[in-house]
Design a protein around this motif. Structure first.
Motif, PDB file in Angstrom:
ATOM      1  N   VAL A   1      -3.897   5.971   0.327  1.00 32.78           N
ATOM      2  CA  VAL A   1      -4.451   6.861   1.344  1.00 32.78           C
ATOM      3  C   VAL A   1      -3.752   8.215   1.261  1.00 32.78           C
ATOM      4  O   VAL A   1      -2.533   8.274   1.083  1.00 32.78           O
ATOM      5  N   TYR A   2      -4.553   9.267   1.374  1.00 35.39           N
ATOM      6  CA  TYR A   2      -3.996  10.619   1.418  1.00 35.39           C
ATOM      7  C   TYR A   2      -4.099  11.136   2.839  1.00 35.39           C
ATOM      8  O   TYR A   2      -5.155  11.065   3.449  1.00 35.39           O
ATOM      9  N   VAL A   3      -2.998  11.630   3.339  1.00 33.96           N
ATOM     10  CA  VAL A   3      -3.015  12.209   4.684  1.00 33.96           C
ATOM     11  C   VAL A   3      -2.762  13.694   4.547  1.00 33.96           C
ATOM     12  O   VAL A   3      -1.643  14.110   4.291  1.00 33.96           O
TER      13      VAL A   3
ATOM     14  N   GLY B   1       0.993  14.562   3.789  1.00 35.87           N
ATOM     15  CA  GLY B   1       1.160  16.003   3.718  1.00 35.87           C
ATOM     16  C   GLY B   1       0.600  16.576   2.434  1.00 35.87           C
ATOM     17  O   GLY B   1       0.390  15.874   1.442  1.00 35.87           O
ATOM     18  N   ALA B   2       0.403  17.856   2.477  1.00 33.34           N
ATOM     19  CA  ALA B   2      -0.127  18.538   1.300  1.00 33.34           C
ATOM     20  C   ALA B   2       0.760  18.250   0.098  1.00 33.34           C
ATOM     21  O   ALA B   2       0.279  18.019  -1.011  1.00 33.34           O
ATOM     22  N   CYS B   3       2.076  18.228   0.341  1.00 31.45           N
ATOM     23  CA  CYS B   3       2.990  18.014  -0.779  1.00 31.45           C
ATOM     24  C   CYS B   3       2.788  16.645  -1.398  1.00 31.45           C
ATOM     25  O   CYS B   3       2.720  16.497  -2.608  1.00 31.45           O
ATOM     26  N   GLY B   4       2.732  15.623  -0.540  1.00 33.94           N
ATOM     27  CA  GLY B   4       2.578  14.271  -1.064  1.00 33.94           C
ATOM     28  C   GLY B   4       1.233  14.104  -1.745  1.00 33.94           C
ATOM     29  O   GLY B   4       1.098  13.368  -2.722  1.00 33.94           O
ATOM     30  N   CYS B   5       0.216  14.768  -1.224  1.00 34.24           N
ATOM     31  CA  CYS B   5      -1.115  14.605  -1.783  1.00 34.24           C
ATOM     32  C   CYS B   5      -1.242  15.283  -3.136  1.00 34.24           C
ATOM     33  O   CYS B   5      -1.889  14.772  -4.040  1.00 34.24           O
TER      34      CYS B   5
ATOM     35  N   ALA C   1       0.845  -1.187   0.000  1.00 30.67           N
ATOM     36  CA  ALA C   1       0.000   0.000   0.000  1.00 30.67           C
ATOM     37  C   ALA C   1       0.882   1.239   0.000  1.00 30.67           C
ATOM     38  O   ALA C   1       2.033   1.191   0.418  1.00 30.67           O
ATOM     39  N   VAL C   2       0.330   2.334  -0.500  1.00 33.58           N
ATOM     40  CA  VAL C   2       1.079   3.583  -0.541  1.00 33.58           C
ATOM     41  C   VAL C   2       0.286   4.657   0.192  1.00 33.58           C
ATOM     42  O   VAL C   2      -0.914   4.798  -0.012  1.00 33.58           O
ATOM     43  N   ILE C   3       0.967   5.363   1.055  1.00 34.54           N
ATOM     44  CA  ILE C   3       0.313   6.455   1.760  1.00 34.54           C
ATOM     45  C   ILE C   3       1.050   7.742   1.424  1.00 34.54           C
ATOM     46  O   ILE C   3       2.256   7.839   1.629  1.00 34.54           O
ATOM     47  N   ALA C   4       0.328   8.705   0.903  1.00 33.49           N
ATOM     48  CA  ALA C   4       0.928  10.002   0.601  1.00 33.49           C
ATOM     49  C   ALA C   4       0.688  10.903   1.792  1.00 33.49           C
ATOM     50  O   ALA C   4      -0.429  11.018   2.284  1.00 33.49           O
TER      51      ALA C   4
END
Ligand code: SF4
Ligand code: SF4
Ligand code: SF4
Ligand code: SF4
Ligand code: SF4
Ligand code: SF4
Ligand code: SF4
Ligand code: SF4
Lengths: 120, 147, 408, 639, 283, 121
Positions: B116-118, B89-93, B84-87
């Motif tokens: 998942v976007y955090v 912060g705003a930057c990662g998202c 799974a990949v979790i992005a």
């Protein structure tokens, strides 16, 4: 080494410092710049927030009366909250929830042609 | 039977590899903070394992730029499935505040699929924990374990 | 002799940030180190052309999350210099307090990472545990743990109430006690010294010639610290830099450790001497057509009172209910910067320099950021060859590398 | 029958050698060599069935031997003069004088002593020489053909080469079967000469230099041997080995005088076995073609050195001298293992490891208990097989990849999978249980128990041994290719490889049988006690137990299971190695994207630990210490 | 014979489970020492289950073979220990596993696993002689290398060999790759080698290695138990105290370099051994 | 306002040498695009927290002598200027050739105003 031994043994017998989030939640401090909210009824679509947002993630359409914010691009700086002339923007102290999809906050308000009408 | 046990294991032992994909460190240090006593994500069996070949979850912080995009892809490719990949912060998202900078490609999802976007700038440790939990929920549904 | 070539980074667990070193080793002795940069390069200096000079504050804060406060400070001081703004004294003290708290959290973070670099996990955990107190102070007083976003052109966005000051002092006392408990371990432990002493020696001459800054420079025997220039409130508080003489990783560690404690004192002193008054000045410039801007900590009824029951963390004393003075923070920014300025502040990692150039429009013409790590990388390349592979993390960490600000 | 067998094993090689010297025809040579090898192997087996014997050939041979002695000595003298080597000249002159005194003035009853005598120890040696040696000779056919092609020789030097090889086989058989020490001396000198000629075979500058060094060191040993038997004649009054052995216990009690000739003979053995401080001749000998290294310098000739030491062990059992031999052996075992760990040259590793193992055998002889002697004999046997195998592998590899450096053998499996696997089997049999070498080492360590200094050195030494073997085996596997194409090889090269690998495995498996039928009788004969009982084929003694069959069974099953699992892995599951996210394969070469956007192919090197195992630095110290121990050994009795 | 077979089966089945639990407890206590809450006790088992379910991925098929041989070697050595076999033999069988682990690491072209392999060899070089010395010392006291002979002793070995116990502890720290000697492969990844020897093993193969590690933990603790062979309670206490000490040492030291490890292991091992031997002779 | 000392192209290395020998530290260099007039390059030196700023004005496409042989530390900033402005320096001790930060797919010289204008149009 012995100094550290003292430290770790003390830890062994003390309660762990861990906050058992998410089972026990310590609330965020007052004034935390958390999730952005808009009271769309108060918004006058003046676009100040759009202009001032450093991340350029707010889009206001004063004709259609829409206010959208790319939630995944907001940097939670609070500038928009500071500059909004009607104080309709606010930030709650909870952090924004995670999502499995990208989200956009989109609000449809009533375009305010005249302030008077809106007030009624 | 064994399959069930293995699925149990999957839920209870997500090893993460953290890749700083051009983050400002804000999100990085929050990811690290998750390992520390106050947040202690090892409670969930999460280990920051450092090696994509051992990892189940890829935590990405920061904006993808032209130099690190292939690195991100390489790391993702080296993780054995299921993964799974979790992005974070705003930057990662989405690329965050830097979206318009000339060397920025954008969010993580420009290169690899994100589960998942955090959000946050930086994402709070609590939010990161939420993110991993959300990823596990997603895995559960995929494995049909909710039934 | 058989050589091994090792790609060190960009994704590597001991590197907090992506950096690539091509290391050539022989029996684990490094014979050559060649870097690749650019994994974090975003080009944000260039964003000044599409964001106005006020928005740039939020951008430069994100050059690096760890010293975000000081980036903003340096930038704001530059703009204020160009526009001839006199910042209220209280704001200067607040800037100092938050700046030094940043140094504390950054040094604690570094001390932890450094401990991890030589494989001392529990020490890492202990330093980071203490650091959480500082993070709590940040969150309680600034609204965010990391990117505090308190500095703006003309002053600061938030104020500290007397209760908050008191609470901060309490927290500092506890933290200091906890840090002192770790002092013997980080500075005198046999195994730690074994891994740090004599590793990555930078001589006094080299340090100056290669342009080292910050603890790297002071660890090599130079008493030079940008805080001596008296920015923010340092002109009134006075300041003496901390110096060590061995120039090795251990000396750099000692400098940072002692600076952490020094920063506690500075914060306490600043709180004690902080004058009352405004926290932001009205910014007047040549052009009068800009909209008034209100700078405030919080507004409206969104705040609920702080819930003590849920607060069961390491905090010994719960923070007082917030009573942030509202309304008094109003400031007006009028005008546009026109001119050039060079400003310097001392970041945890060393001296930060901004070159700013405005040409009378709301966008800056050029923002140039010279960060401390940028200055410390050449010395790093000079001290790596000849060390053991196991010491590479220790030496790399000993400069406290911050790649995101190096590459911006 | 017996006559024929001794004739076949000893004299036949001399005759065949003579034929080969004049023969120029490739194919005939091949046939003759293979046939001789077969005959030798069969004869040795037959001899083994016959068991112990004593034999006296016609008196004519005695005269021939004496003549031969002088011929060899004069040849050596001639070489010494030609090379202007003072040491060789004076040593050979001394030997000539000594021999004249011994032959014409001291030994009266020429011919009264049986020339040959064999017990199980001798027979094991004959077996090794005839089977392993013959296999190496056969391997030599294919090897030399290619070797000469590499060197672009216009005139083949193979006749000369095989002349010495086959001659050597005969000499070795003679040496181990000899009862009359004068005969043994002749064969001893024969091997010295063969070794000298074969080291210098390629006739390069370095080959000549190393051959010369080997010669003077061995001539020194020969001199010691000669003066040893002169003194022996004086002290004991006989040159019959059998008689000396039979009277062993009585000397042991008497002590004193017998120890000086013993020292000289053991010293001779040590030079032949290239023990420190004489290890340099053996490492120098690695310039010779690989069959030479395999035959002379690992599996057979150097074994002559330890053979004499083990042979005489009962005579000096229980003396201080014996303890020193043990100490010396243990020290050299450790020291040369360290030297081996510092090498990347494959043949040099083998050379040092040979010296190290020989030293272990010497240590066992010095420990001088039934268990230790058992260990020594088993070590001789298993080491011969495995080490010969290793040498042949390195030879084959060198011819294919053009290097004997183990760094260049990285990923060898992709290039020559069969040889690589055989080499790995060789390495495994050298260092892992349940194989014979390790079992013998186990015996050695357990028999040393109670002597702490010995234990420490053996413990450290075996640790270092694992280090250099293991990394060698590992790096040959390092290849990105999942399936490799088998390489082509001459049958005369491949067959010996396979046979030796098979032998290494099978003989290990049957080690209880080997012990029961070959080792236990000798040990019982000289020491009046058998060290191990064999319940279920496990070596059991009060000191410890070694499970042979269960280990073979369980490890075998485990291995089979592992192999089955490994087969399930498909090529599709192969990924690139971890390179911190920068992995990149260019032209099938794994690597990473380095600075300036350039591809950097992977490159890794072993650690040779200059700091700890640097050859020049270490050798100096080792030589000094070894020399000191030797001196103490000689004069220790006087103290 | 029958008891031996029962013991062997017990060793095969119960040992890894016990090893897993001990590893779980280890992780939990480590967490406590660091003022953390820590993972569940069964965490190691979850980890292995998960790894078993991962997609197999290798750089080279030999690695698969090596991983399995490693576990066979580890399991077999535990079986030998439980059936009262020869100490040296146990040690040699253990070496089989270790050698294959290293070979597998060296079989991958990744420089990380290469260096890890080399370092693992150096670790072996450091702990092997120490272990042999300890075994030899035991044999000095009991007169035999057999494990069964230890149990015939009337008083605990610890009385006679107190210093050898320290040597054993030293060897075990290296063998279990605990700080300060987590040099070839750290339990966690934050090390310059990214898990060193383990770098290229993944999924099911890593699971095998983890299980083998459980066997090794049991073996190692079994060896410690030999020093108090006279009573079960004594054994348990000794083992528990030793392991706790290991964990604490793990948490109060920085990782040292292999050069230091080699020098100190050999030097300290020899000195302690000699002193202990003198003490034994003096008695 | 910023006090600067004008500098000409052929003095660059000599001035650097002089400061190096005088115990000055090179803080950094700053390149600024001044449009038609070309580039300005600032050399910032520091000694005991006192700064000196030299201003070198050059037309575009001028090759500037590198001071990295004198101040090794200049190599990063010179490479960076090469990346961002396309200013070429002669004799940099380690030349990344315009790829210190940037991959080929990014527009060359992103900091030059002309290209910004092109992008926006
Ligand atoms: S600034 Fe406030 S009122 Fe104006 S558009 Fe934004 S939210 Fe609406
Ligand atoms: S909080 Fe900041 S980034 Fe977010 S919408 Fe408001 S101004 Fe924009
Ligand atoms: S943090 Fe979010 S809103 Fe702010 S700039 Fe980044 S992406 Fe945009
Ligand atoms: S989201 Fe914010 S804190 Fe996180 S990396 Fe981006 S700029 Fe930094
Ligand atoms: S913080 Fe420490 S443990 Fe974490 S990645 Fe960095 S070096 Fe490794
Ligand atoms: S020096 Fe580092 S921590 Fe400080 S602002 Fe720069 S990047 Fe951030
Ligand atoms: S040095 Fe590192 S931690 Fe500090 S600001 Fe720069 S990137 Fe952030
Ligand atoms: S255990 Fe320690 S050394 Fe290992 S990865 Fe964790 S923090 Fe790093």
């Amino acid at each position: 080494m012995f100094n550290m031994t003292k430290n770790v043994v003390a830890n062994l017998f003390a309660k762990s410092s861990t906050r058992l989030y998410p089972f026990a939640v310590r609330g965020h401090f007052e004034g935390f710049r958390g999730t952005l909210h808009i009271n769309i009824d108060e918004c006058i679509f003046c676009r100040t927030c759009q202009i001032k947002c450093p991340s350029q993630c707010i889009a206001v359409d004063n004709k259609a009366g829409t206010w959208t914010c790319e939630a995944m691009s907001c940097v939670y700086c609070g500038v928009c909250v500071d500059v909004c002339p009607t104080s309709c923007l606010s930030m709650s102290k909870e952090h924004r929830q995670v999502a499995t999809e990208k989200q956009t906050m989109a609000y449809q308000g009533v375009p305010k042609k005249k302030k008077k009408e809106a007030a009624e | 039977m064994l399959g069930n046990l293995i699925n149990q294991g999957r839920i209870k032992s997500p090893w993460v590899v953290h890749f700083d994909c051009g983050s400002c460190n804000g999100c990085d240090i929050e990811v690290l903070a998750c390992l520390t006593p106050i947040y202690d994500i090892e409670r969930f069996g999460i280990l920051n394992i450092g090696n994509p070949k051992h990892a189940d979850v890829l935590l990405v912080t920061g904006t993808v730029n032209h130099r690190n995009k292939h690195v991100l892809k390489n790391i993702y490719d080296q993780m054995p499935g299921p993964k799974a990949v979790i992005a974070i912060g705003a930057c990662g998202c989405s690329g965050g505040v830097f979206r318009e900078a000339y060397n920025v490609v954008g969010g993580v999802d420009k290169v690899i699929p994100v589960d998942v976007y955090v959000p946050g700038c930086p994402a709070r440790p609590e939010a990161i924990i939420d993110g991993v939990v959300a990823a596990l929920e997603k895995v559960k549904t995929l494995l049909g374990m909710t039934a | 002799m058989a050589r091994t070539i090792l790609p060190f980074g960009p994704q590597h667990p001991v590197l907090p940030e992506p950096l690539h070193l091509k290391l050539t080793i022989e029996d684990e002795i490094v014979v050559e180190a060649l870097p690749t940069l650019g994994y974090v390069h975003r080009g944000l200096e260039k964003l000044c052309e599409v964001r106005d000079f006020n928005q740039m504050v939020q951008i430069v804060e994100r050059v690096c999350g760890i010293c975000s406060c000081l980036h903003a400070l340096c930038y704001c001081e530059g703009i204020e210099q160009i526009m001839g703004v006199e910042v209220p004294r209280r704001a200067k003290y607040l800037r100092t307090i938050w700046g030094e708290l940043h140094r504390v959290h950054s040094h604690l973070l570094w001390l932890g990472l450094f401990a991890d670099a030589f494989g001392f996990e529990s020490l890492f955990m202990q330093f980071w545990r203490v650091r959480e107190r500082i993070m709590d102070i940040m969150e309680a007083t600034c609204g965010n743990r990391v990117v505090v976003s308190v500095n703006v052109v003309g002053g600061v966005r938030r104020d500290l109430s007397p209760e908050q000051c008191q609470w901060i002092e309490q927290q500092l006392i506890i933290s200091e006690k906890e840090i002192r408990q770790l002092q013997t371990t980080i500075l005198n432990d046999y195994t730690v010294k074994k891994r740090c002493c004599g590793k990555g020696v930078l001589t006094k001459e080299q340090a100056y010639q290669l342009g080292a800054v910050g603890p790297m420079l002071r660890g090599s025997g130079w008493a030079q610290d940008a805080r001596q220039t008296g920015y923010a409130a340092f002109g009134e508080l006075g300041f003496e830099p901390i110096v060590e003489y061995d120039g090795d990783s251990y000396a750099r560690c000692a400098v940072r450790f002692r600076e952490t404690l020094q920063s506690f004192d500075i914060v306490r002193l600043a709180i004690a001497r902080m004058p009352a008054g405004e926290t932001a000045a009205n910014v007047e410039g040549a052009n009068e057509d800009d909209t008034p801007r209100i700078i405030s900590g919080n507004r409206g009824g969104i705040m609920q009172s702080y819930n003590r029951d849920k607060h069961h963390s390491i905090t010994a004393a719960p923070p007082p209910d917030l009573d942030i003075p509202a309304g008094s923070l109003a400031a007006k920014v009028k005008g546009k910067p026109d001119g050039e300025a060079v400003t310097r502040v001392e970041q945890p990692r060393g001296e930060l320099m901004y070159y700013l150039k405005g040409v009378g429009s709301k966008n800056m013409d050029r923002v140039r950021i010279r960060t401390p790590t940028f200055a410390n990388i050449p010395p790093l390349l000079a001290i790596l060859p000849g060390c053991e592979l196991a010491d590479v993390p220790v030496i790399v960490l000993s400069i406290d590398p911050c790649i995101s600000c190096t590459e911006r | 029958m017996l006559d024929t067998l001794v004739f076949v094993t000893v004299l036949l090689p001399f005759l065949v050698a003579a034929v080969l010297l004049v023969l120029r025809e490739q194919n005939v040579r091949k046939v003759i060599l293979v046939a001789t090898a077969g005959v030798l192997a069969l004869a040795s087996l037959a001899m083994l069935r016959g068991g112990a014997f004593i034999m006296s050939p016609a008196p004519l041979y005695d005269t021939l031997i004496t003549l031969g002695d002088f011929v060899i000595l004069f040849v050596v003298l001639f070489v010494g003069i030609k090379r202007k080597n003072q040491i060789i000249i004076w040593l050979s002159v001394a030997q000539i004088i000594g021999l004249i005194i011994l032959d014409f003035f001291m030994v009266k009853e020429h011919g009264n002593i049986p020339a040959f005598f064999a017990d199980d120890l001798s027979l094991v040696m004959v077996l090794i020489i005839s089977i392993v040696g013959s296999l190496i000779a056969v391997y030599g056919i294919g090897y030399m053909k290619e070797h000469e092609e590499h060197l672009h020789l216009t005139k083949s030097k193979q006749p000369q080469f095989f002349f010495f090889i086959v001659l050597f086989l005969g000499a070795m058989n003679g040496l181990v079967l000899a009862n009359n020490l004068l005969w043994m001396y002749f064969f001893w000198e024969c091997t010295t000469l063969c070794s000298f000629m074969l080291i210098g075979h390629d006739d390069t500058e370095i080959a000549r230099k190393n051959a010369e060094r080997a010669l003077w060191m061995n001539v020194l040993g020969g001199t010691a041997f000669l003066f040893g038997i002169i003194l022996l004649q004086k002290v004991v009054g006989t040159l019959s080995l059998q008689e000396i052995l039979a009277r062993g216990p009585e000397f042991a009690v008497a002590g004193g005088a017998i120890l000086v000739p013993m020292f000289l003979l053991v010293f001779a053995g040590m030079t032949k076995a290239a023990q420190a401080p004489f290890q340099s001749w053996l490492t120098g000998a690695m310039v010779a073609p690989t069959p030479v290294s395999a035959l002379l310098h690992s599996s057979t000739m150097v074994k002559a050195g330890v053979y004499i030491i083990v042979r005489l062990a009962p005579v000096y059992a229980g003396t201080y001298f014996s303890n020193f031999v043990a100490l010396f052996g243990a020290f050299v075992f450790l020291a040369t293992a360290c030297l081996a760990a510092g090498q990347s040259n494959g043949k040099k590793i083998l050379a040092y490891s040979t010296i190290s193992n020989l030293a272990l055998i010497i240590a066992c002889a010095g420990i001088n208990t039934p268990a230790a002697i058992t260990a020594a004999i088993l070590l001789i046997l298993f080491h011969a097989i495995s080490k010969a195998l290793m040498f042949l592998c390195v030879g084959a590899i060198e011819q294919k990849i053009g290097s004997r450096d183990i760094e260049d053998m990285r990923g060898l499996f992709a290039v020559m999978p069969r040889t690589a696997l055989v080499a790995i089997i060789g390495i495994m049999t050298m260092m892992l249980p349940p194989f014979g070498m390790l079992m013998a080492k186990w015996m050695a360590i357990e028999s040393a128990h109670g002597q702490f200094l010995l234990m420490i050195m053996l413990a450290l030494g075996s640790g270092v041994t694992v280090l250099f073997w293991c990394r060698w085996a590992g790096l040959m596997l390092g290849t990105p290719v999942a399936k490799a194409k088998p390489e082509a090889q001459d049958i005369t090269v491949r067959a010996p490889l396979y046979i030796l690998a098979g032998l290494a495995l099978v003989v290990s498996f049957f080690s209880p049988v080997v012990y029961n039928s070959l080792v236990a009788p000798v040990v019982k004969m000289y020491y009046k006690a058998a060290p191990y009982a064999l319940p279920y084929g496990n070596f059991d003694s009060p000191v410890g137990i070694f499970l042979v069959y269960p280990l073979f069974l369980l490890l075998g099953l485990g291995f089979y299971f592992a192999l089955k699992q490994a087969r399930k892995v498909t090529a599709a599951q192969c990924s690139q190695p971890y390179m911190c996210g920068e992995q990149q394969t260019v032209d099938g070469k794994p690597g990473f994207l380095g600075p300036l956007g350039l591809h950097v192919p992977v490159q890794s090197g072993n650690y040779y630990l200059e700091q700890f195992f640097g050859e020049t630095m270490l050798s100096k110290w080792i030589n000094v210490i070894a020399l000191a121990v030797l001196v103490i050994m000689l004069f220790g009795g006087a103290l | 014979m029958i008891t031996k077979i029962i013991l062997a089966i017990l060793a095969l089945v119960a040992a890894p489970l016990l090893g897993a639990l001990i590893t779980g407890v280890d992780r939990r206590i480590t967490a406590w020492l660091q003022s953390r809450y820590g993972p569940p006790i069964l965490q190691p088992i979850y980890d292995v289950l998960k790894l078993l379910g991962k997609e197999p991925m290798v750089t080279n098929t030999w690695q698969a073979l090596c991983a399995y041989v490693y576990i066979v070697g580890a399991a077999l050595s535990v079986v030998l220990l439980f059936t009262g076999s020869d100490l040296l033999l146990i040690f040699f069988v253990l070496t089989v596993g270790a050698v294959f682990l290293v070979m597998g690491a060296l079989a991958s072209p990744s420089p990380y696993s290469q260096i890890g392999g080399q370092r693992e060899l150096l670790q072996m070089l450091a702990y092997e002689p120490l272990l042999i010395l300890v075994f030899a010392a035991i044999a000095m006291v009991t007169g035999s290398f057999k494990v069964s002979a230890v149990f015939e002793q009337t008083r605990p070995l610890l009385y006679d060999l107190p210093l050898m116990y320290i040597v054993l502890g030293y060897a075990l720290t290296i063998k279990l790759r605990k700080s300060p000697f987590d040099i070839s492969a750290s339990a966690h990844a934050h090390q310059e080698l990214v898990r060193g020897v383990y770098t290229e093993y993944s999924g099911p193969f890593l699971a095998m290695i983890e299980i083998a590690h459980w066997y090794e933990v049991i073996l190692v603790l079994g060896l410690c138990a030999l020093f108090w062979s006279t009573s079960v309670v004594g054994m348990v206490v000794l083992v528990a105290v030793t392991y706790l000490a290991e964990i604490i040492v793990d948490n109060v030291t920085a990782r040292l370099t292999w050069r230091f490890m080699l020098k100190s292991a050999v030097g300290m091992g020899l000195v302690l051994t000699l002193v202990n031997m003198l003490w034994l002779y003096a008695q | 306002m910023l006090e600067t000392i004008p500098l000409s192209l052929d003095e660059v290395v000599a001035v650097a040498k002089e400061h190096f020998d005088g115990g000055w530290r090179l803080v950094t260099m700053t390149a600024v695009d001044v449009g038609e007039a070309g580039f300005e390059i600032f050399y910032h030196y520091d000694k005991d927290l006192v700064m000196k700023h030299y201003r070198l004005s050059i037309p575009k496409e001028t090759v500037v002598p590198s001071i990295s042989p004198v101040y090794f530390a200049a190599l990063l900033v010179e490479n960076e200027s090469r990346d961002q402005f396309g200013i070429c320096f002669s004799d940099i001790v380690l030349d990344f050739g315009g790829h210190l930060y940037l991959e080929a797919e990014v527009r060359a010289m992103p900091f030059c105003k002309v290209s910004v204008a092109q992008k926006q149009s």
